[in-house]
Design an enzyme around this catalytic site. Structure first.
Site, short mmCIF file in Angstrom:
data_model
loop_
_atom_site.label_atom_id
_atom_site.label_comp_id
_atom_site.label_asym_id
_atom_site.label_seq_id
_atom_site.Cartn_x
_atom_site.Cartn_y
_atom_site.Cartn_z
N MET A 1 0.79 -1.23 0.00
CA MET A 1 0.00 0.00 0.00
C MET A 1 0.82 1.29 0.00
O MET A 1 0.29 2.36 0.26
CB MET A 1 -0.96 0.01 1.20
N ASN B 1 2.63 -5.29 -10.53
CA ASN B 1 1.60 -4.96 -9.54
C ASN B 1 0.27 -5.52 -10.02
O ASN B 1 0.06 -5.68 -11.22
CB ASN B 1 1.49 -3.44 -9.39
N HIS C 1 -3.89 -4.76 -9.75
CA HIS C 1 -4.80 -3.68 -9.41
C HIS C 1 -6.24 -4.13 -9.69
O HIS C 1 -6.50 -4.72 -10.75
CB HIS C 1 -4.46 -2.44 -10.23
N LEU D 1 1.15 6.44 -11.42
CA LEU D 1 0.27 5.72 -10.49
C LEU D 1 -0.56 4.69 -11.28
O LEU D 1 -1.44 5.06 -12.05
CB LEU D 1 -0.66 6.71 -9.77
C1 GRF Z 1 -6.10 -6.62 -4.03
O1 GRF Z 1 -7.42 -6.27 -4.39
C2 GRF Z 1 -5.12 -6.01 -5.00
O2 GRF Z 1 -5.61 -5.93 -6.31
C3 GRF Z 1 -4.92 -4.64 -4.44
O3 GRF Z 1 -4.95 -4.80 -3.05
C4 GRF Z 1 -5.69 -5.97 -2.72
C5 GRF Z 1 -4.75 -6.83 -1.93
O4 GRF Z 1 -5.38 -7.99 -1.42
N1 GRF Z 1 -3.69 -4.05 -4.95
P1 GRF Z 1 -4.48 -9.15 -0.82
O5 GRF Z 1 -3.62 -8.52 0.28
O6 GRF Z 1 -3.65 -9.73 -1.92
O7 GRF Z 1 -5.45 -10.13 -0.24
#
Ligand code: GRF
Length: 188
Positions: free
Chosen positions: A87, A104, A106, A141
């Site tokens: 994050m 990544n 998303h 981003l």
């Molecule tokens: C997922 O929805 C991913 O796409 C986003 O953050 C969430 C992470 O979920 N970047 P997890 O920690 O993999 O369960």
């Protein structure tokens, strides 16, 4: 040759688990790093026998925090980095250190709905189809080159929770497939 992968998480880690459980050919999950020591994903990683490390971000400057992560990644001879619910935005220092070797996932069909709360953004815009995207990370981003996507229909009465859950199911299929396709290209 085995590609050494590092997965960076901040929380639940379900995409990390999907990557680990997929046993991607020619790849090894060398380390799972979290920027929160209490991330539940660290427990799931340890249960799978993966090496884990918490590099706590709280109270630290971004540069100092990133420098520590980058030096661990170098010590571990990491070839590919998978962000999985990590994050914190990466600075150009980090991104440039690894070039197009950071991926990544998303929860939207990029370039629609980058940034936080992608599923809420999708619902608020009234789109009928959303989904998930795996892309290379660059200095924008959620804007780097797209590797793979899966679409998810938005249903009448969907909430952020129900839509997110259906997108997440697809994320767990998409991410291992996308990593495998990147590795296949690397090994060509
Ligand atoms: C997922 O929805 C991913 O796409 C986003 O953050 C969430 C992470 O979920 N970047 P997890 O920690 O993999 O369960």
């Amino acid at each position: 040759m085995t590609t050494r992968i590092a997965i960076l998480i901040s929380g639940r880690g379900s995409n990390m688990v999907a990557l680990a459980d997929a046993n991607i050919p020619n790849a090894e999950i060398a380390i799972v790093i979290s920027d929160h020591a209490d991330a539940p994903g660290l427990v799931s990683a340890r249960e799978r026998g993966l090496k884990t490390l918490a590099i706590e971000r709280r109270g630290r400057k971004r540069e100092e925090h990133e420098q520590e992560i980058v030096s661990v990644l170098r010590e571990e001879r990491i070839d590919l980095i998978c962000l999985a619910g990590y994050m914190r935005l990466l600075s150009p220092f980090f991104v440039d250190a690894f070039g197009l070797r950071i991926l990544n996932i998303h929860p939207s069909l990029l370039p629609s709905f980058p940034g936080l709360d992608a599923q809420r953004q999708a619902l608020e815009h009234g789109v009928k189809v959303s989904g998930c995207t795996v892309h290379f990370v660059d200095n924008t981003l959620d804007g780097g080159p797209i590797i793979a996507q899966r679409a998810v229909r938005v249903l009448e009465g969907d909430t952020v929770e129900t839509l997110s859950a259906r997108i997440l199911e697809q994320e767990h299929i998409l991410y291992p497939e996308a990593v495998a396709s990147v590795l296949a290209r690397l090994h060509e």
